[in-house]
Design a protein around this motif. Structure first.
Motif, short mmCIF file in Angstrom:
data_model
loop_
_atom_site.label_atom_id
_atom_site.label_comp_id
_atom_site.label_asym_id
_atom_site.label_seq_id
_atom_site.Cartn_x
_atom_site.Cartn_y
_atom_site.Cartn_z
N ILE A 24 -55.01 15.97 -23.69
CA ILE A 24 -55.13 14.67 -24.68
C ILE A 24 -53.88 14.65 -25.56
N VAL A 25 -53.56 16.15 -25.92
CA VAL A 25 -52.39 16.27 -26.99
C VAL A 25 -51.11 15.95 -26.12
N ALA A 26 -51.09 16.35 -24.88
CA ALA A 26 -49.77 15.97 -24.26
C ALA A 26 -49.61 14.60 -23.88
N PHE A 27 -50.68 13.81 -23.56
CA PHE A 27 -50.36 12.29 -23.34
C PHE A 27 -50.36 11.53 -24.65
N TYR A 28 -50.94 12.20 -25.62
CA TYR A 28 -50.82 11.57 -26.91
C TYR A 28 -49.48 11.77 -27.50
N CYS A 29 -48.75 12.86 -27.31
CA CYS A 29 -47.43 12.82 -27.91
C CYS A 29 -46.51 12.04 -26.98
N LEU A 30 -46.78 11.90 -25.50
CA LEU A 30 -46.00 11.02 -24.76
C LEU A 30 -46.11 9.55 -25.33
N PHE A 31 -47.07 9.11 -25.63
CA PHE A 31 -47.36 7.72 -26.07
C PHE A 31 -46.89 7.42 -27.50
N VAL A 32 -47.07 8.39 -28.33
CA VAL A 32 -46.26 8.57 -29.67
C VAL A 32 -44.77 8.17 -29.64
N THR A 33 -44.17 9.11 -28.74
CA THR A 33 -42.87 9.09 -28.52
C THR A 33 -42.22 7.81 -28.09
N ILE A 34 -43.05 7.12 -27.19
CA ILE A 34 -42.39 5.92 -26.45
C ILE A 34 -42.82 4.75 -27.55
N GLN A 35 -43.76 5.04 -28.56
CA GLN A 35 -43.95 3.88 -29.57
C GLN A 35 -42.83 4.29 -30.64
N SER A 36 -43.00 5.53 -30.77
CA SER A 36 -41.71 5.49 -31.99
C SER A 36 -40.41 5.15 -31.38
N ALA A 37 -40.10 5.33 -30.28
CA ALA A 37 -38.57 4.66 -29.81
C ALA A 37 -38.68 3.42 -30.06
N THR A 38 -39.68 2.71 -29.61
CA THR A 38 -39.71 1.23 -29.91
C THR A 38 -39.45 0.90 -31.51
N GLY A 39 -40.25 1.50 -32.18
CA GLY A 39 -40.18 1.47 -33.73
C GLY A 39 -38.85 1.88 -34.15
N SER A 40 -38.36 2.93 -33.79
CA SER A 40 -36.71 3.24 -34.24
C SER A 40 -35.78 2.17 -33.77
N LEU A 41 -35.79 1.54 -32.57
CA LEU A 41 -34.77 0.66 -32.06
C LEU A 41 -35.00 -0.61 -33.01
N ILE A 42 -36.18 -0.88 -33.61
CA ILE A 42 -36.11 -2.12 -34.37
C ILE A 42 -35.77 -1.64 -35.65
N ALA A 43 -36.24 -0.50 -36.37
CA ALA A 43 -36.07 -0.37 -37.81
C ALA A 43 -34.35 0.12 -37.94
N GLU A 44 -33.94 0.96 -37.05
CA GLU A 44 -32.58 1.50 -37.19
C GLU A 44 -31.73 0.99 -36.17
N ARG A 45 -30.96 -0.02 -36.79
CA ARG A 45 -30.02 -0.72 -35.98
C ARG A 45 -28.75 0.03 -36.01
N ASP A 46 -28.52 0.82 -37.14
CA ASP A 46 -27.29 1.55 -37.28
C ASP A 46 -27.28 2.76 -36.28
N LEU A 47 -26.25 3.01 -35.64
CA LEU A 47 -26.26 4.34 -34.49
C LEU A 47 -25.90 5.64 -35.59
N THR A 48 -25.33 5.36 -36.61
CA THR A 48 -25.33 6.91 -37.41
C THR A 48 -26.45 7.18 -37.67
N ALA A 49 -27.57 6.45 -37.82
CA ALA A 49 -28.70 7.03 -38.41
C ALA A 49 -29.60 7.74 -37.29
N TRP A 50 -29.17 7.56 -36.07
CA TRP A 50 -29.57 8.54 -34.77
C TRP A 50 -29.13 9.83 -34.74
N ARG A 51 -27.97 10.02 -35.41
CA ARG A 51 -27.45 11.37 -35.36
C ARG A 51 -27.95 12.23 -36.50
N ILE A 52 -28.35 13.34 -36.34
CA ILE A 52 -28.85 14.43 -37.18
C ILE A 52 -27.78 15.45 -37.39
N GLU A 53 -27.10 15.24 -38.61
CA GLU A 53 -26.07 16.14 -39.13
C GLU A 53 -26.62 17.12 -39.87
#
Length: 365
Positions: free
Chosen positions: A228-257
């Motif tokens: 359950i935890v494994a599939f939960y993390c997978l689905f959250v990753t997909i959802q967070s990727a969608t949310g990040s693409l919408i919320a963070e249009r600046d590519l510099t925000a995707w770099r962790i410096e």
């Protein structure tokens, strides 16, 4: 009675050594889980203060957690693994929606306010969970019983104690307060918007309560916590990727410096997501949502302890007094649950219920 309950009961009947572990391990597990949560709040706030986006933090953390948990899940459940059916899949996906929205709301609330306010708003989780558990008949309510009165009053007392820790300081009893404030206090209190942060954190608390209730029902259908935890993390990753693409249009925000950003991602993925979610699911399957939610107010006490020990924060009388009140309320709830367990074991009881913390509807694994 589920297979997990039968195994636990047969173990007691067979004279299994150290039977107290059955009740002690969920307690220890939840203490470790809330410690991981409190530490993650502090580390995440430090990372966001250094410029890390909470959308990107959520995405990278859940993606890394997915890569870690999936191999362990298939290995852990290699001998007997229930079939993953569509009813289970869509419930886990809905669980991920609740979890992702709660996580983003919590990160955003911490970003606008502070970890202190975040842990304070977690005090609402037991109340929300108790109400939802009663609505969905996961908790029994018999107003004439001392067990029900003890659970209800204990929930209110524990919440009150946690608010005392948050809102009342009193005189300092350990370390000396600095007029300018310590660096960590300045870091965690800059650019705060308490109203917006409080609203976001209150919504995250309600979603967390709903998450506990839904996961308890999923564990009844699919008794494999790691999967359950494994599939939960997978689905959250997909959802967070969608949310990040919408919320963070600046590519510099995707770099962790920033170094703290990397620390936050690895700590959140390994400890706060992979470890904490599995321990929480394990405890849910053996105790129920109310028991798990009752540990949320302990988060602020642990956050205070971490601050005093590692950041030399000031320990105030209010923190100690509030912690004592919280513990009293917690034990009132545990006493009520224990009395219910004794009544459930009585063959003459007029109510056919399950053992301690496991109610007849829905049946827990």
């Amino acid at each position: 009675m589920s297979s997990g309950e039968i195994e636990r009961e047969s173990g007691k009947m067979d004279g299994r050594p150290w039977p107290w572990l059955d009740t002690s391990l969920p307690f220890l597990g939840m203490v470790l889980a809330v410690t991981a949560l409190a530490t993650n709040m502090i580390i995440s706030k430090m990372a966001m203060s250094s410029g890390t986006s909470f959308f990107i933090l959520s995405l990278y953390s859940n993606a890394l957690a997915t890569l870690i948990v999936f191999p362990f899940a298939f290995f852990f459940h290699r001998s007997k693994r229930p079939p993953m059916t569509f009813p289970v899949i869509w419930r886990i996906f809905l669980l991920a929606v609740f979890g992702y929205l709660a996580e983003i709301g919590s990160y955003a609330g911490i970003n606008y306010s502070s970890p202190t306010l975040s842990t304070a708003m977690l005090n609402l989780v037991p109340a929300f969970t108790y109400i939802l558990a009663v609505i969905f008949r996961m908790e029994e309510v018999h107003l004439g019983r001392f067990s029900t009165i003890s659970k209800s009053v204990g929930t209110v007392v524990s919440i009150a104690g946690a608010f005392v820790v948050t809102l009342y300081k009193g005189p300092a009893i350990l370390n000396k307060p600095l007029i300018a404030g310590s660096p960590i206090q300045l870091l965690l209190s800059s650019q705060q918007n308490w109203i917006l942060g409080g609203i976001l954190l209150a919504g995250a608390s309600f979603l967390t309560s709903s998450w506990c209730i839904l996961q308890a029902s999923i564990l009844k259908m699919y008794p494999a916590e790691m999967m359950i935890v494994a599939f939960y993390c997978l689905f959250v990753t997909i959802q967070s990727a969608t949310g990040s693409l919408i919320a963070e249009r600046d590519l510099t925000a995707w770099r962790i410096e920033a170094d703290m950003g990397l620390v936050a991602i690895f700590y959140s993925a390994i400890v706060n997501i992979a470890f904490r979610l599995y321990v929480t699911a394990w405890c849910l399957s053996r105790t129920g949502p109310l028991f798990v939610s009752m540990f949320k107010p302990l988060t602020i006490v642990i956050a205070v302890v971490i601050g005093v020990i590692f950041f030399k924060d000031v320990l105030y009388l209010g923190s100690v007094a509030g912690a004592l009140v919280l513990i009293i309320g917690f034990y009132m709830v545990m006493w009520g649950k224990a009395k219910e367990g004794e009544m459930n074991k009585d063959p003459e009881s007029s109510i056919n219920t399950s053992p301690l913390l496991l109610q007849d509807e829905p049946e827990q694994v």
